[in-house]
Design an enzyme around this catalytic site. Sequence first.
Site, short mmCIF file in Angstrom:
data_model
loop_
_atom_site.label_atom_id
_atom_site.label_comp_id
_atom_site.label_asym_id
_atom_site.label_seq_id
_atom_site.Cartn_x
_atom_site.Cartn_y
_atom_site.Cartn_z
N ARG A 1 -11.00 9.32 1.89
CA ARG A 1 -11.22 9.82 2.86
C ARG A 1 -12.07 10.57 3.66
O ARG A 1 -12.52 10.72 4.39
CB ARG A 1 -9.91 10.25 3.51
CG ARG A 1 -9.13 9.20 3.40
CD ARG A 1 -7.33 10.07 3.53
NE ARG A 1 -6.40 9.56 2.86
CZ ARG A 1 -5.23 9.30 3.23
NH1 ARG A 1 -4.38 10.92 3.39
NH2 ARG A 1 -3.84 8.75 2.80
N LYS B 1 0.78 9.20 5.72
CA LYS B 1 0.51 8.40 6.67
C LYS B 1 2.25 7.53 6.29
O LYS B 1 2.33 6.10 5.98
CB LYS B 1 -0.32 7.18 5.64
CG LYS B 1 -1.49 8.21 6.48
CD LYS B 1 -2.76 7.39 6.19
CE LYS B 1 -3.99 7.38 6.27
NZ LYS B 1 -5.15 6.45 6.21
N LYS C 1 0.84 -1.41 0.04
CA LYS C 1 -0.11 0.26 0.24
C LYS C 1 1.21 0.84 -0.17
O LYS C 1 1.70 1.57 0.78
CB LYS C 1 -0.77 -0.29 1.19
CG LYS C 1 -1.63 1.04 1.18
CD LYS C 1 -2.61 0.80 2.42
CE LYS C 1 -3.80 2.16 2.53
NZ LYS C 1 -4.57 2.11 3.28
N GLU D 1 8.06 -7.20 0.58
CA GLU D 1 7.20 -7.00 1.49
C GLU D 1 5.95 -8.22 1.60
O GLU D 1 5.75 -8.27 2.70
CB GLU D 1 5.66 -5.26 1.20
CG GLU D 1 6.31 -4.49 2.05
CD GLU D 1 6.22 -4.01 3.65
OE1 GLU D 1 5.40 -4.83 3.80
OE2 GLU D 1 6.30 -3.32 4.15
N LYS E 1 -2.11 -1.56 -4.43
CA LYS E 1 -2.79 -0.40 -3.41
C LYS E 1 -2.35 0.34 -3.41
O LYS E 1 -1.57 1.16 -3.47
CB LYS E 1 -3.57 -1.01 -3.25
CG LYS E 1 -4.22 1.02 -2.25
CD LYS E 1 -5.12 0.13 -0.69
CE LYS E 1 -6.17 1.15 -0.66
NZ LYS E 1 -6.03 1.13 0.41
N SER F 1 -10.14 5.18 -4.97
CA SER F 1 -11.30 6.69 -5.11
C SER F 1 -10.54 7.70 -5.96
O SER F 1 -11.11 8.10 -7.03
CB SER F 1 -12.08 7.42 -3.47
OG SER F 1 -10.82 7.33 -2.69
C1 PBG Z 1 -7.02 2.47 4.99
C2 PBG Z 1 -7.26 2.57 3.85
C3 PBG Z 1 -7.24 3.63 3.11
C4 PBG Z 1 -8.20 3.30 1.72
C5 PBG Z 1 -8.54 1.79 2.39
N1 PBG Z 1 -8.70 1.16 3.42
C6 PBG Z 1 -6.97 5.12 3.08
C7 PBG Z 1 -5.61 5.83 3.41
O1 PBG Z 1 -5.06 4.44 3.57
O2 PBG Z 1 -5.68 6.66 4.15
C8 PBG Z 1 -8.08 3.93 0.00
C9 PBG Z 1 -9.08 3.04 -0.55
C10 PBG Z 1 -9.57 4.25 -2.13
O3 PBG Z 1 -8.79 5.22 -1.79
O4 PBG Z 1 -10.24 4.01 -2.42
N2 PBG Z 1 -6.61 2.22 5.81
#
Ligand code: PBG
Length: 329
Positions: A211, A224, A201, A240, A255, A281
Amino acid sequence: MITGNFPNLRLRRGRKKSWSRRLIAENNLTPSDFILPVFLTDGRNKKQAISSMPGVHRYSLDKLSSVVDRALKLKLPMIALFPYTNKKDKDKFGTEALNEDNLVCKALRLIKRKYRSEIGIMCDVALDPYTSHGQDGLVNNSYVLNDETVEILIKQSLLQAQMGCDVIAPSDMMDGRIGKIRKSLDRNGYKMTQILSYAIKYASNFYGPFRDAVGSKNILKGDKKNYQMDFRNSDEALREVSLDIKEGADMVMVKPGMPYLDIIKSIKEKFKIPVFAYQVSGEYTLLSNAINKGFVNKNAILESLISFKRSGANAIVSYYADRIDKILD
Ligand code: PBG
């Protein structure tokens, strides 16, 4: 690779007719390739539009059946649950994550009671929907603590498994959490509960609309980057994945999706395990806005989704999944 030479070889012969293009197509999508994310909100009779994600909604629990029915009708194998948590239920420890009457737990019980094993349910393991600071774990001096956070994630996972979750999906990027979660699930009688690790991620700029959807956008301070991966790296992604496989991950997620097709491809080649792509998203909103404005043809959606398949993904988490019949048509 053996290939012919022009003019004996004319690759356009195969492209001339639609039937022929279909015949030699290397990749195809079916509804079985998709996981539908579902946003939950409390209250009754709510189907809330999310302003940053055109065409995506949050649903109150009494409306959830309509979403599951739609997913079943489309033959989607799995949905993923994400809660919008009210501000009053958030604190700096993410306590609400361990409340067996939180939105996700209630939704799990409801769906499992009504639908049994007709459809898979996947749940995120991370604290960000529940923390007052929007970070995925416990924070000390703007640093997200690893081992202390993992202790909570173990409990969150077990609770989700107890409520009926089929696929536990840690999306927090703490070190060592997959092994510890696996061990705790096994010890407590959940040895058949699967783990889908968000192994890779990235600390991405494409998560903004999500968010907003889960209500952590305006409260998140900083970024983050001290736990999610640096987007300049790809060798680190393989490290990882190899760790998570050793710790017991059944499947891994990459992701965001489209900017990281190279990562999907190399994981698939090196590890031969199920790899999923998350079209996040920001990707969804960029594409949807461009289509809604008429700048981009709507078939760009199909093209973006096929790219995941071509790179080697087994399945795709996509906010388009609930409209996949029209997209594939
Ligand atoms: C949280 C999480 C996030 C997403 C899925 N689970 C956001 C983040 O890490 O801030 C993002 C999914 C998306 O943007 O569609 N752990």
